[in-house]
Design a protein around this motif. Structure first.
Motif, PDB file in Angstrom:
ATOM      1  N   GLU A  21       0.840  -1.175  -0.017  1.00 27.82           N
ATOM      2  CA  GLU A  21      -0.016   0.009  -0.030  1.00 27.82           C
ATOM      3  C   GLU A  21       0.901   1.150   0.089  1.00 27.82           C
ATOM      4  N   GLY A  22       0.676   2.115  -0.850  1.00 24.86           N
ATOM      5  CA  GLY A  22       1.210   3.355  -0.683  1.00 24.86           C
ATOM      6  C   GLY A  22       2.258   3.488  -1.775  1.00 24.86           C
ATOM      7  N   TYR A  23       2.495   2.200  -2.772  1.00 23.87           N
ATOM      8  CA  TYR A  23       3.671   2.105  -3.469  1.00 23.87           C
ATOM      9  C   TYR A  23       3.186   1.776  -4.909  1.00 23.87           C
ATOM     10  N   SER A  24       4.045   1.993  -5.747  1.00 18.62           N
ATOM     11  CA  SER A  24       3.626   1.425  -7.365  1.00 18.62           C
ATOM     12  C   SER A  24       3.715  -0.132  -7.298  1.00 18.62           C
ATOM     13  N   SER A  25       2.922  -0.573  -8.146  1.00 22.72           N
ATOM     14  CA  SER A  25       3.172  -1.958  -8.308  1.00 22.72           C
ATOM     15  C   SER A  25       4.338  -2.526  -8.867  1.00 22.72           C
ATOM     16  N   ASN A  26       4.993  -1.410  -9.660  1.00 24.34           N
ATOM     17  CA  ASN A  26       6.457  -1.772 -10.127  1.00 24.34           C
ATOM     18  C   ASN A  26       7.502  -1.273  -9.370  1.00 24.34           C
ATOM     19  N   THR A  27       7.345  -1.049  -8.113  1.00 24.74           N
ATOM     20  CA  THR A  27       8.428  -0.683  -7.133  1.00 24.74           C
ATOM     21  C   THR A  27       9.232  -1.802  -7.093  1.00 24.74           C
ATOM     22  N   ILE A  28      10.775  -1.392  -7.186  1.00 28.40           N
ATOM     23  CA  ILE A  28      11.748  -2.486  -6.952  1.00 28.40           C
ATOM     24  C   ILE A  28      12.209  -2.362  -5.373  1.00 28.40           C
ATOM     25  N   TRP A  29      11.785  -3.630  -4.950  1.00 30.38           N
ATOM     26  CA  TRP A  29      12.166  -3.927  -3.362  1.00 30.38           C
ATOM     27  C   TRP A  29      13.516  -4.595  -3.113  1.00 30.38           C
ATOM     28  N   VAL A  30      14.366  -3.614  -2.694  1.00 33.02           N
ATOM     29  CA  VAL A  30      15.832  -4.256  -2.484  1.00 33.02           C
ATOM     30  C   VAL A  30      16.192  -3.806  -1.058  1.00 33.02           C
ATOM     31  N   VAL A  31      17.221  -4.394  -0.482  1.00 34.77           N
ATOM     32  CA  VAL A  31      17.846  -3.848   0.469  1.00 34.77           C
ATOM     33  C   VAL A  31      18.908  -2.644   0.256  1.00 34.77           C
ATOM     34  N   PRO A  32      18.819  -1.495   0.897  1.00 36.13           N
ATOM     35  CA  PRO A  32      19.554  -0.671   0.475  1.00 36.13           C
ATOM     36  C   PRO A  32      20.943  -1.012   0.899  1.00 36.13           C
ATOM     37  N   SER A  33      21.906  -0.458   0.074  1.00 43.12           N
ATOM     38  CA  SER A  33      23.205  -0.701   0.124  1.00 43.12           C
ATOM     39  C   SER A  33      24.013   0.562   0.113  1.00 43.12           C
TER      40      SER A  33
ATOM     41  N   LYS B  70      33.645  -6.168   1.361  1.00 41.49           N
ATOM     42  CA  LYS B  70      32.329  -6.769   1.695  1.00 41.49           C
ATOM     43  C   LYS B  70      31.246  -5.296   1.417  1.00 41.49           C
ATOM     44  N   GLU B  71      30.101  -5.971   1.419  1.00 43.47           N
ATOM     45  CA  GLU B  71      29.052  -4.867   1.158  1.00 43.47           C
ATOM     46  C   GLU B  71      28.545  -4.471   2.502  1.00 43.47           C
ATOM     47  N   LEU B  72      28.222  -3.277   2.438  1.00 43.90           N
ATOM     48  CA  LEU B  72      27.483  -2.533   3.544  1.00 43.90           C
ATOM     49  C   LEU B  72      26.153  -2.390   3.353  1.00 43.90           C
ATOM     50  N   TYR B  73      25.472  -2.646   4.452  1.00 44.00           N
ATOM     51  CA  TYR B  73      24.068  -2.378   3.992  1.00 44.00           C
ATOM     52  C   TYR B  73      23.389  -1.461   5.144  1.00 44.00           C
ATOM     53  N   LEU B  74      22.271  -0.744   4.603  1.00 38.81           N
ATOM     54  CA  LEU B  74      21.691   0.222   5.650  1.00 38.81           C
ATOM     55  C   LEU B  74      20.498  -0.352   6.215  1.00 38.81           C
ATOM     56  N   ALA B  75      20.412  -0.601   7.414  1.00 37.19           N
ATOM     57  CA  ALA B  75      19.330  -0.982   8.339  1.00 37.19           C
ATOM     58  C   ALA B  75      18.094  -0.136   8.340  1.00 37.19           C
ATOM     59  N   LYS B  76      17.024  -0.720   8.669  1.00 34.24           N
ATOM     60  CA  LYS B  76      15.658   0.446   9.082  1.00 34.24           C
ATOM     61  C   LYS B  76      16.087   1.259   9.845  1.00 34.24           C
TER      62      LYS B  76
ATOM     63  N   GLN C 108      21.315   1.803  11.027  1.00 35.64           N
ATOM     64  CA  GLN C 108      22.601   1.180  11.472  1.00 35.64           C
ATOM     65  C   GLN C 108      23.261   0.567  10.024  1.00 35.64           C
ATOM     66  N   HIS C 109      24.680   0.703  10.030  1.00 36.16           N
ATOM     67  CA  HIS C 109      25.237   0.010   8.989  1.00 36.16           C
ATOM     68  C   HIS C 109      25.630  -1.310   9.310  1.00 36.16           C
ATOM     69  N   THR C 110      25.376  -2.315   8.483  1.00 34.61           N
ATOM     70  CA  THR C 110      25.540  -3.674   8.709  1.00 34.61           C
ATOM     71  C   THR C 110      26.192  -4.299   7.442  1.00 34.61           C
ATOM     72  N   TYR C 111      26.845  -5.381   7.877  1.00 34.26           N
ATOM     73  CA  TYR C 111      27.558  -6.301   6.879  1.00 34.26           C
ATOM     74  C   TYR C 111      26.316  -7.346   6.444  1.00 34.26           C
ATOM     75  N   THR C 112      25.281  -7.432   7.378  1.00 33.60           N
ATOM     76  CA  THR C 112      24.555  -8.665   7.355  1.00 33.60           C
ATOM     77  C   THR C 112      23.090  -8.388   6.209  1.00 33.60           C
ATOM     78  N   TRP C 113      22.909  -8.958   5.418  1.00 30.45           N
ATOM     79  CA  TRP C 113      21.748  -8.933   4.593  1.00 30.45           C
ATOM     80  C   TRP C 113      20.694  -9.360   5.361  1.00 30.45           C
ATOM     81  N   ASN C 114      19.679  -8.298   5.496  1.00 36.34           N
ATOM     82  CA  ASN C 114      18.500  -8.905   6.278  1.00 36.34           C
ATOM     83  C   ASN C 114      16.973  -8.556   5.622  1.00 36.34           C
ATOM     84  N   PRO C 115      15.986  -9.548   5.174  1.00 36.72           N
ATOM     85  CA  PRO C 115      15.102  -9.266   4.280  1.00 36.72           C
ATOM     86  C   PRO C 115      14.236  -7.993   5.116  1.00 36.72           C
TER      87      PRO C 115
END
Lengths: 1116, 474
Positions: free
Chosen positions: A921-933, A942-948, A951-958
């Protein structure tokens, strides 16, 4: 106003006669009573009058002489005003003078004067001929010519000529033609009258918009639509109608699927103004959601299919109309929400037999410009760097090293196989089309045959269609009968080479063929077992399967017969009845022999299961009938009304089934009965459905003085797909418009030639959901029983209140022309709110079922469309115009059901390199859903991810999935340029997209998660992290853990694509020389080039192609 | 003339629009059948009811979870998986209801039971208004009674599993007693209201078939539909279910009355309709003791089930005879259950051995003994013994012990001790039949009285409401 009143009240002929007789009787009775005193009147008359009506003269004569008059008021409407001046003349003399120049005569019977119309003298029958042209001198065909006196009607032929019987010198000819000002010319004593009709406003107003049910004049149409003529289609592409239409109007949007490329057997996904449907819980992951947004296709008034649009004979098309907003689509009620494409086919033209031939030679070449793979030497070096040839212990290491040197020897000897080209060829296809037509005014015919042989770029991938059409038109008095029979036979085959991606991944240091040119079955086979630490089993050569007798083909046949009867009840009222029936049958055969590599892993126990044959058949039978009543009338010159009623009934019945047989030990025996058995634990599969619907449509249109107009439609739709309690659905639309250019204050402005404002609002529906969704149905167990009885179980909880999905459409638009029509502009702004999306709803488990289907979701689309055409040069020799179309659509899901949300949780939490389609809800049906990097950490690779939580983290979390971009472009559209010099014209069309995002699948699959055992993108070598301090885009070569969907691969997409180039030589000198009526030669290049800011492999399973074609079109 | 044209046009339009739209728009699927269509014949009702029986032998209910697996895990009937600390059986043995796997297996039962109820309700929602379609005598009554009683049967099991402990009816979940198929969520009832609805269904069922059911009339029916009454929810099954229900509702008098009535039922030759099984039955490989089945589910795939669950030792208990023979049966040496129902097997792909149950062992071919017991006469004995006057109880106890080839003993006078004695018997008698857990729960048995309970377990009979019931509705 008087005229208006009188014509409405004009009694029909029969009634008038009765009235006349009654009048006569009354008059006779009265005269009987009056007779007594009659003799007292004199027989002479004295009259002195100027500009007197005949009636007043009659009254005077009666007063003076006692003579009575019998006449009808209507007849005297045509009476001339007269001047009389005489003294005591006899009655006869007075009458004679009064009747000079009058269209009546009189008779005197006793003392009664009967006034009669002047009889037409047959021997003096006059004929007038002439030619009708428009203000540019072009001949006009089908102009209605009417004599005011004799009421004779004629129409102009294909040369603009007419012949008409006329009355005396006072007769007036009335020339009328849709979109032109009606012209009235007195004939006096002329025999040849040539007329030039003035376009009523501008040439655009000649355009008649075919909505498939009613015909509308563009001038007073409040809807948003695009009409594409056959001519335009021709210059905008030669692949098929779908791509040509896309090239003309970008709002007819083909959703490009990268994996399918230019596969000729793939039916594209189409959307008009965004998607208005969402898949339900069970369809989240499958392909059926593609069909949800397909627009309604109407062929000559009957519902057709996208497949038909793909396969039909393009030369039979007169025009295509895309209907977009409520005003245009509400007449399709529950089917109109996704937009409507109306196909009008050519009607046979009268004249002597004409033959038109068109031949095309189409050459397709693969477009591999986006592939950037490693060469043999680089690849082997990369493998070596990665340590693929190092063993931990000598007993592993030594054979690996030996294997490496074996491969290196091959490479050094020059092996560098370009696998991409192996399954590809240049597809040479051809298309031939022959059309015959002719006939006279009462009976016309046309017949056409087409063979269209499309060859794809994958070897063996093809599509072949034979189309035959016979059109008959017969006119008898006021009844027009026409019948169109269309027969199509199609066959298609997929390449036996399999998936293109299987070749892309192959290592270039492998040889494809041995010295004798035979296909090598196992790739990189050193002839010993040195490879075992590298490959547990050696990969097989996909070319090997292509050498086997395999096939994957389908054949189809379709017969469509459409009959139409039109009855012109009177000049204003038309009744039309139509009946169409379509039968479609399809058969698929897919065979793989035992030798096929798919069975390589079958054990000894399954040796007789090797080889399989997949067989399926499908059929569809649909009929469609309608009765249609149309009324149009202009009153007092300023008021035009149109009213239409349509009653429609449809049925569609379809079924398909198939089964798999296995055990084909000998590849030569590829007939299904040679199978050893049916598939293990297999069962026939199939589906069937029956849908019926009924619709009543009403449409009314009122135009005042060509300035203001309003439009209203109403439709009641009943469908078997709706719940029991909601069988009938009402739909409506209202629209209004204003032709500002027709206002007095505007008429003097030379700069603006046309300015039309229009707007409309209304709901339409869509019912692209399963046939029996609304029913509580039972199914019988096929695999279980109780004691000796068979049982039935409830499939699901039906919803008797289930109804159509409803899309509320709002549209405002402007059509304008400036500077002597050198600049044309059409712009629309729209909002489409879909309510009642069909979706599953959760139920507590105690209800026995966990969900049922309900109308629950909501989705909005809003956007604008803009199209401008500018004529930079426009004279008789040279024309240069540029057309630009731009559109923007914003999609937003407003509400979805909890069940749909719940069903997506698992998808949301899944790992993997590809982002899944998620509906939130609130988004286009063509939105790309990925973990921000945050990118690759230069210190670790290694890749650094941005958590919700930031925080910066090396762990990928859906759980950190975020909306990073959308595949919806901010703007997209076409730019095309047309240059015509005398008989030569060049049209170049580009498509562009800007402001959207794309998830670069190549970067993640072929660079980041690259499987080094197979070939990879060249960027692996250069752009990956190797040492601390490297600021690069890709993680360390040595981090083998697979990367999951991350924002690092979301790229801004700006793309320009040369969709079509068309060079045409038309008619002129050559055709004269060859003695044919028309001749045109054209060269066409489709998809000439493609530039994008996203560098990714395009066409993964099937490559994209460029198409070059040469066409000759001639009529004689 | 002109008027005539208008009239024709109008008439044509009116005729076309007037064709019965509603009928035209009603379509019948080919691979499916609408409710209306199915319930328009007597056969349709029979087929729908057959569908209910088929669903009842489903793996989430009486075909497995409610008899052999899930329901037996909290009372540690099996080793096998239950020794792996991450497995559902292990967690269930420790009453860890918050685990996702445990939650899933329990909500699967909950969902499947209510799905059966939904199927039953679909029949009951139509049976009265379509009564005219029933042409054969007795069919309407038996189908309706079977539906009502099966509805009660499933509801009672939902109550026994997810509801309060009968000794404290105010603590625990309120549950829905569903009597209509609809998409409207059902109210959750208090224990008393649930009890009332359940007993009402049973009473209604009883009245319907009391004089109709061939099993009561002791006639062999000519209509094959009435064959195998003990595989359907027959009149005595209704009475037996009443006995079970009354006992749960702590109405001992009624429970005794119903149980005794079934025990005393006689066939046309004056023999008990349902007799206790004996050593001879076991010798005839009728490990299931089908003669005891007041109501059993016929399962033609029982051999497959036995092969996949028991033959390979998936469900096993103990690796030596110490567990079963000693702890369960007390080394009697004569008990026909001890002697016949268990065998020691070599576990596949292992050197270990395990004791597996032969209760469900049947031949691959044929239909003999392929039954899953839902109501057995031995349970009626248990109920009667618990609820009868001392002398009657002692007499019944003796009959029961004798049939099991055991010396009769004197029943303890103290009701609690009596119940503990009976609990042991429930454990022996209904192994892998799903009744033992309920017996423990009904009496709120303490940990000490539960056989095989792991030392680290905290006994908790209150299973939380499955999340699938309390889901987020829209």
């Amino acid at each position: 106003m008087k005229f208006y009143f009188n014509s409405l009240c004009r009694p029909p002929a029969g009634v008038a006669k009765i009235l006349l007789v009654m009048k006569l009787i009354i008059v006779l009775l009265t005269t009987g009573i009056l007779q007594v005193s009659a003799s007292t009147y004199g027989q002479h008359v004295t009259l002195k009058k100027k500009n007197a009506t005949l009636v007043s003269i009659f009254k005077e004569i009666r007063k003076q002489t006692g003579y009575d008059f019998i006449y009808s008021d209507r007849m005297l409407e045509n009476a001339e005003l007269i001047d009389l001046d005489f003294n005591t003349v006899p009655v006869e003399e007075a009458l004679k003078r009064a009747f000079i120049n009058q269209p009546f005569i009189y008779e005197i019977e006793k003392k009664i004067i009967i006034v009669k119309p002047r009889p037409v003298n047959n021997q003096q029958q006059r004929v007038v001929t002439g030619k009708v042209t428009d203000d540019k001198g072009e001949t006009l065909v089908g102009v209605t010519v009417k004599s005011q006196k004799t009421n004779a009607v004629a129409s102009t032929d294909k040369n603009g000529k007419y012949v008409i019987k006329v009355g005396d010198n006072t007769d007036v000819l009335i020339f009328s033609y849709l979109g032109y000002e009606t012209s009235k010319l007195p004939i006096s004593n002329k025999e040849l009258i040539n007329v030039q009709l003035k376009s009523s406003v501008s040439e655009l107003n000649n355009v008649v918009i075919s909505t498939g049910i009613f015909k509308k004049v563009d001038q007073s149409f409040t809807g948003a639509s695009t009409t594409v003529s056959a001519k335009e289609l021709e210059t905008f592409g030669n692949r098929n109608l779908i791509t040509s239409l896309r090239n003309v109007d970008p709002s007819f949007n083909i959703i490009e699927r990268n994996s399918f490329g230019s596969d000729p057997n793939r039916i594209p996904e189409i959307q008009i103004r965004g998607n208005s449907s969402l898949p339900n819980v069970n369809d989240l992951q499958n392909e059926s959601r593609v069909a949800l947004n397909t627009p309604l296709i109407i062929l000559d008034g009957f519902q057709s299919s996208l497949q038909k649009l793909l396969d039909m004979n393009a030369n039979e098309v007169e025009s295509l109309t895309i209907l977009k907003d409520a005003s245009a689509t509400a007449i399709y009620g529950s089917r109109g929400a996704n937009g409507v494409v109306v196909i009008t086919t050519k009607a046979p033209k009268e004249g002597k037999l004409r033959v038109t031939y068109r031949g095309d030679l189409n050459i397709e070449t693969p477009d591999l410009s986006d592939y950037n793979l490693l060469h043999a030497k680089e690849k082997l070096a990369l493998e070596n760097t990665m340590g693929l040839y190092n063993g931990e212990r000598p007993e592993y290491d030594i054979p690996l090293k030996r294997y490496y040197s074996f491969l290196l020897t091959d490479v050094n000897s020059g092996v560098d196989t370009y696998w991409l080209s192996k399954p590809l060829n240049t597809g040479v296809g051809q298309r031939h089309n022959l059309r015959l037509e002719g006939g006279d005014r009462t009976f016309r015919y046309s017949a056409s045959m087409q063979v269209n042989d499309i060859k794809g770029v994958m070897i063996g991938s093809k599509r072949k269609n034979y189309n035959g059409t016979i059109n008959l038109a017969y006119t008898y008095n006021k009844i027009k009968f026409s019948n169109s029979l269309m027969i199509g036979e199609g066959s298609s085959a997929n390449s036996s080479y399999g998936n293109f991606s299987d070749y892309v991944k192959l290592n270039p240091y492998w040889k494809a063929y041995d010295e004798n040119g035979q296909v090598i079955k196992l790739l990189g086979n050193p002839g010993n077992t040195d490879y075992v630490s590298r490959w547990s089993t050696l990969p097989t050569n996909p070319l090997y399967n292509a050498t086997l007798n395999t096939f994957d083909k389908s054949s189809s046949s379709e017969v469509t017969n459409n009959t139409s009867v039109e009855w012109q009840i009177n000049p204003d009222l038309v009744m039309r009845g139509r009946f169409g029936i379509t039968k479609y049958e399809v058969k698929n055969d897919k065979f793989r022999p035992a030798e096929h590599t798919a069975f390589a892993n079958y054990g000894d126990a399954d040796i007789f299961r090797k080889g399989d044959y997949n067989y399926s058949v499908g059929s569809r039978l649909s009929y469609d009938g309608s009765v249609n009543l149309g009324y149009s009338k202009t009153f007092g010159g300023k008021h035009t009304v149109f009213g239409g009623m349509d009653y429609n009934m449809r049925q569609n019945q379809f079924s398909d089934y198939g089964f798999l047989a296995e055990g084909f030990t000998n590849s030569n025996f590829d007939f299904i009965s040679m199978a050893q058995q049916y598939a293990k634990d297999g069962r026939p599969t199939g589906s069937e459905g029956l849908t019926r619907s009924i619709g009543v449509t009403g449409n009314a249109n009122y135009i005042y003085d060509n300035r203001y107009f309003v439009d209203g439609s109403f439709r009641i739709d009943g469908s078997s797909q709706f719940g029991n309690n909601k069988r009938f659905a009402p739909f409506w639309s209202v629209g209004a418009g204003w032709n500002i250019h027709n206002e007095e204050f505007f008429k003097n402005l030379k700069v603006i030639n046309r300015l039309k404002l229009r707007g409309s609002v209304g709901p339409t529906g869509s019912q692209n959901f399963s046939a029996y969704q609304a029913l509580s149905s039972y199914r019988y167990y096929t695999d279980d029983r109780y004691i000796n009885s068979n049982g039935a179980y409830l499939i699901g909880l039906g919803n008797e209140d289930l109804k159509w999905q409803q899309t509320m459409k709002y549209d405002v638009g402007i059509d304008a022309e400036f500077l002597d029509r050198r600049l044309k502009l059409t712009a629309d702004y729209y909002i489409q709110k879909t309510n009642d999306l069909v979706s599953s709803v959760n139920l507590p488990a105690s209800n026995g079922f966990t969900s049922y289907v309900e109308n629950i979701g909501k989705m909005n689309n809003r956007g604008f469309e803009l199209k401008t055409t500018a004529f930079f040069v426009r004279n008789s020799a040279v024309t240069w115009s540029v057309t630009m179309a731009m559109m923007h659509n914003e999609n937003k899901i407003v509400k979805i059901s909890q069940a749909l949300k719940d069903a997506q949780i698992a998808i949301e939490n899944s790992t993997g390199a590809t982002p899944s389609t998620l509906f939130k809800e609130g988004y286009s049906s063509n939105t790309i859903w990925v973990v921000p990097s945050l990118g690759i950490d230069p210190s670790t690779g290694k890749e650094l991810y941005l958590a919700k939580d930031g925080q910066h983290t090396y762990t990928w979390n859906p759980a950190n999935l975020a909306a990073v971009g959308s595949t919806d472009p901010k703007i997209m559209g076409n730019i095309s340029s047309m240059v015509r010099y005398k008989d030569l014209s060049l049209n170049v069309a580009f498509g562009y997209r800007a402001g959207g995002q794309l998830y670069n699948q190549t970067l993640i699959n072929k660079v980041e998660n690259a499987d080094y055992t197979y070939n990879v993108d060249a960027r692996v070598y250069n752009d990956r992290w190797r040492a601390p301090g490297d600021i690069v885009e890709f993680k360390s070569l040595m981090v083998t853990q697979a990367t999951n969907k991350t924002s690092r691969f979301v790229k801004n997409e700006n793309t320009i694509n040369c969709q079509n180039i068309n060079l045409q030589y038309n008619n002129g000198y050559l055709s004269k020389k060859m003695g044919v009526e028309a001749l045109s030669i054209s060269l066409n290049v489709a998809d000439a080039f493609y530039f994008s800011t996203v560098k990714q492999e395009r066409g993964t399973q099937y490559p994209f192609s460029r198409q070059f074609s040469l066409s000759i079109n001639t009529t004689f | 003339m002109k008027n005539l044209k208008y009239i024709i046009v109008m008439l044509m339009l009116v005729t076309l629009t007037n064709t019965s739209c509603k009928d035209y728009l009603t379509v019948e699927p080919k691979t499916e059948m609408t409710q209306e269509m199915l319930f328009s014949t007597e056969g349709g009702f029979k087929d729908a009811l057959t569908g209910v029986y088929i669903q009842m032998k489903g793996t989430n209910v009486y075909g497995r979870a409610m008899t052999m697996t899930t329901i037996e895990y909290p009372i540690s009937s099996w080793d096998g998986d239950a020794t792996i600390s991450t497995s559902v059986p292990y967690k269930l043995a420790r009453f860890n209801y918050t685990d996702a796997g445990v939650e899933n297996s329990l909500s699967a039962i909950y969902g499947a039971e209510y799905k059966i109820i939904a199927s039953i309700n679909a029949i009951l929602d139509h049976i009265d208004q379509n009564r005219y379609v029933f042409k054969s005598p007795g069919v309407y009554e038996t189908i309706k009674a079977e539906c009502l009683a099966l509805r009660a049967y499933c509801h009672l099991d939902i109550l026994r599993l997810f509801g309060p402990i009968p000794t404290d009816i105010n603590t625990g979940n309120k549950l829905a007693y569903v009597i209509h198929l609809s998409k409207v969520p059902n109210p959750l009832l208090s224990f008393a209201a649930f009890q009332e609805a359940l007993l009402k269904d049973l009473a209604e069922a009883e009245v319907l078939v009391k004089d109709v059911d061939p099993i009561v009339k002791n006639v062999s029916p000519s209509d094959s539909y009435f064959a195998n009454r003990n595989l359907k929810m027959n009149y005595y099954a209704v009475k037996a279910l009443q006995a079970r229900a009354y006992l749960w509702f702590n109405n001992k008098e009624k429970a005794y009355e119903c149980a005794k009535m079934v025990i005393d039922a006689k066939d046309s030759k004056g023999n008990p309709t349902f007799r206790l099984g004996m050593a001879t039955d076991m010798a005839a490989k009728d490990y299931m003791l089908t003669c005891e089945h007041i109501f059993g589910l016929h399962d033609f795939a029982l051999y497959t089930k036995y092969s996949s669950l028991y033959v390979n030792g998936v469900l096993r208990k103990g690796s030596t005879n110490a567990v079963i023979n000693s702890q369960l049966y007390g080394n009697t040496g004569t008990d026909i259950r001890e002697a016949n129902l268990w065998e020691l097997i070599n576990l596949p792909q292992s050197t270990a051995q395990g004791y597996v149950l032969k209760k469900y062992k049947v031949d691959e071919s044929g239909t003999s003994f392929k039954q899953i017991p839902l109501l057995r006469i031995s349970e009626m004995y248990m109920i009667a013994i618990e609820t009868a006057q001392t002398a009657d109880a002692q007499a019944l106890w003796s009959v029961f012990r004798t049939s099991r080839n055991l010396q009769s003993t004197i029943l303890p006078a103290d009701p609690v001790l009596l119940q503990n004695e009976l609990l042991k018997e429930y454990r022996k008698e209904f192994y892998a039949e799903g009744q033992a857990f309920f017996a423990y729960k009904r009496l709120n048995a303490s940990k000490a009285n539960i056989l095989f309970v792991p030392g680290d377990a905290t006994v908790n009979y209150l299973i939380p409401m499955p999340k699938t019931e309390a889901i987020n509705l829209n």
